[in-house]
Design a protein around this motif. Structure first.
Motif, mmCIF file in Angstrom:
data_model
loop_
_atom_site.group_PDB
_atom_site.id
_atom_site.type_symbol
_atom_site.label_atom_id
_atom_site.label_comp_id
_atom_site.label_asym_id
_atom_site.label_seq_id
_atom_site.Cartn_x
_atom_site.Cartn_y
_atom_site.Cartn_z
ATOM 1 N N ASP A 111 78.281 -52.897 -3.703
ATOM 2 C CA ASP A 111 77.558 -52.439 -4.973
ATOM 3 C C ASP A 111 76.013 -53.403 -4.477
ATOM 4 O OD1 ASP A 111 75.771 -52.521 -7.306
ATOM 5 O OD2 ASP A 111 77.532 -52.996 -8.338
ATOM 6 N N LYS A 183 82.158 -44.881 -0.553
ATOM 7 C CA LYS A 183 82.115 -44.206 -1.757
ATOM 8 C C LYS A 183 83.468 -44.011 -2.728
ATOM 9 C CE LYS A 183 78.200 -41.253 -0.064
ATOM 10 N NZ LYS A 183 77.843 -39.889 0.475
ATOM 11 N N ARG A 184 84.512 -43.976 -1.884
ATOM 12 C CA ARG A 184 85.689 -43.797 -2.605
ATOM 13 C C ARG A 184 86.375 -45.165 -3.117
ATOM 14 N NH1 ARG A 184 87.049 -40.233 1.793
ATOM 15 N NH2 ARG A 184 88.160 -41.887 2.796
ATOM 16 N N ALA A 187 84.382 -45.754 -6.216
ATOM 17 C CA ALA A 187 84.418 -44.920 -7.330
ATOM 18 C C ALA A 187 86.101 -45.444 -8.063
ATOM 19 C CB ALA A 187 84.966 -43.418 -6.905
ATOM 20 N N VAL A 188 86.842 -46.194 -7.628
ATOM 21 C CA VAL A 188 88.062 -46.858 -7.973
ATOM 22 C C VAL A 188 87.858 -48.402 -8.563
ATOM 23 C CG1 VAL A 188 89.801 -45.149 -7.063
ATOM 24 C CG2 VAL A 188 88.965 -47.279 -5.833
#
Length: 253
Positions: A111, A183-184, A187-188
């Protein structure tokens, strides 16, 4: 699946079977386990610091030092990078009699809003490594016990040290952090990436070990441009700053 073969029984080789290649002349309750070698090197050169033992592997000699100041006594050792060997050393150190393990090292950030040199408490982690599956049943995620996190947070708050909890992505393969994987993981809920946290969490649960782990943020894995930002100019903190944070935690244990 091989990684679903968790067994809770004794192993053929237990950490209590330490041989002559290991020695500990003195043990204190708390050990600071630092993945940053510069921290350990500089601490080892401080006045009054002495070597109290060592742990050996085929990679070589790993000394353990004793640091004392103002009534506080802690052991200090350089951690080995990688989940399998880090947990193996922690197994041996616990068998020697150390009770509290303050684990520190850098992490990458997924991030971009998280700046460099920020203190992160990995409260939970995605298990993208192999070691943890031998210490806990298969699952995508694992976490530290809440009581351990609260103890560490209380110590940091008392000493005015800013910090945030985060979910880590623990992976064995830092050269395979592809943009799509990042990205995955984002996402979690993962916001940082490391190589050992999920395995240490599983070990701590399995052995009922008291582990207090924190990261300081380093590079940025930029999934939007598929680039690696080392953030060298942003990383200005002296590494001994992070040792002082470990000492602040040790004082409250």
């Amino acid at each position: 699946m091989l990684l679903e073969e968790f067994e809770n029984g004794p192993a053929v080789i237990e950490p209590s079977n330490l041989g002559v290649s290991h020695r500990m002349d003195e043990v204190c309750p708390t050990l600071i386990y630092s993945f940053n070698g510069e921290i350990v090197q500089r601490v080892s050169q401080m006045p009054g610091v002495k070597q109290i033992g060592f742990v050996n592997s085929i990679n070589g000699h790993n000394p353990v030092y004793l640091y004392e100041k103002d009534g506080l006594k802690v052991a200090v050792m350089m951690a080995v990078v990688g989940a399998a060997m880090a947990v193996g050393q922690l197994e041996e150190l616990k068998a020697f009699g150390f009770e509290n393990f303050i684990v520190l090292g850098s992490c990458g950030v997924l991030d971009k809003s998280i700046g460099a040199d920020k203190i992160i408490l990995p409260a939970s982690a995605l298990r993208d490594e192999g070691t943890s599956y031998h210490y806990a049943p298969a699952s995508d995620e694992i976490a530290y016990e809440e009581a351990l996190l609260l103890t560490m947070e209380k110590a940091l708050d008392k000493h005015g040290i800013e910090h945030v909890r985060a979910k880590a992505w623990t992976t064995d393969a830092f050269y395979r952090e592809t943009a799509d994987k990042v990205k995955r993981r984002l996402a979690v809920g993962a916001s940082v990436v490391d190589m050992e946290a999920s395995a240490i969490m599983a070990w701590a649960q399995f052995r009922s070990a008291k582990v207090y782990q924190f990261f300081y943020t380093a590079d940025y894995v930029d999934h939007t441009t598929n680039q690696w930002d080392k953030r060298q100019e942003e990383r200005t903190a002296d590494v001994l700053t992070f040792f002082e944070i470990a000492l602040a935690i040790a004082k409250e244990l």
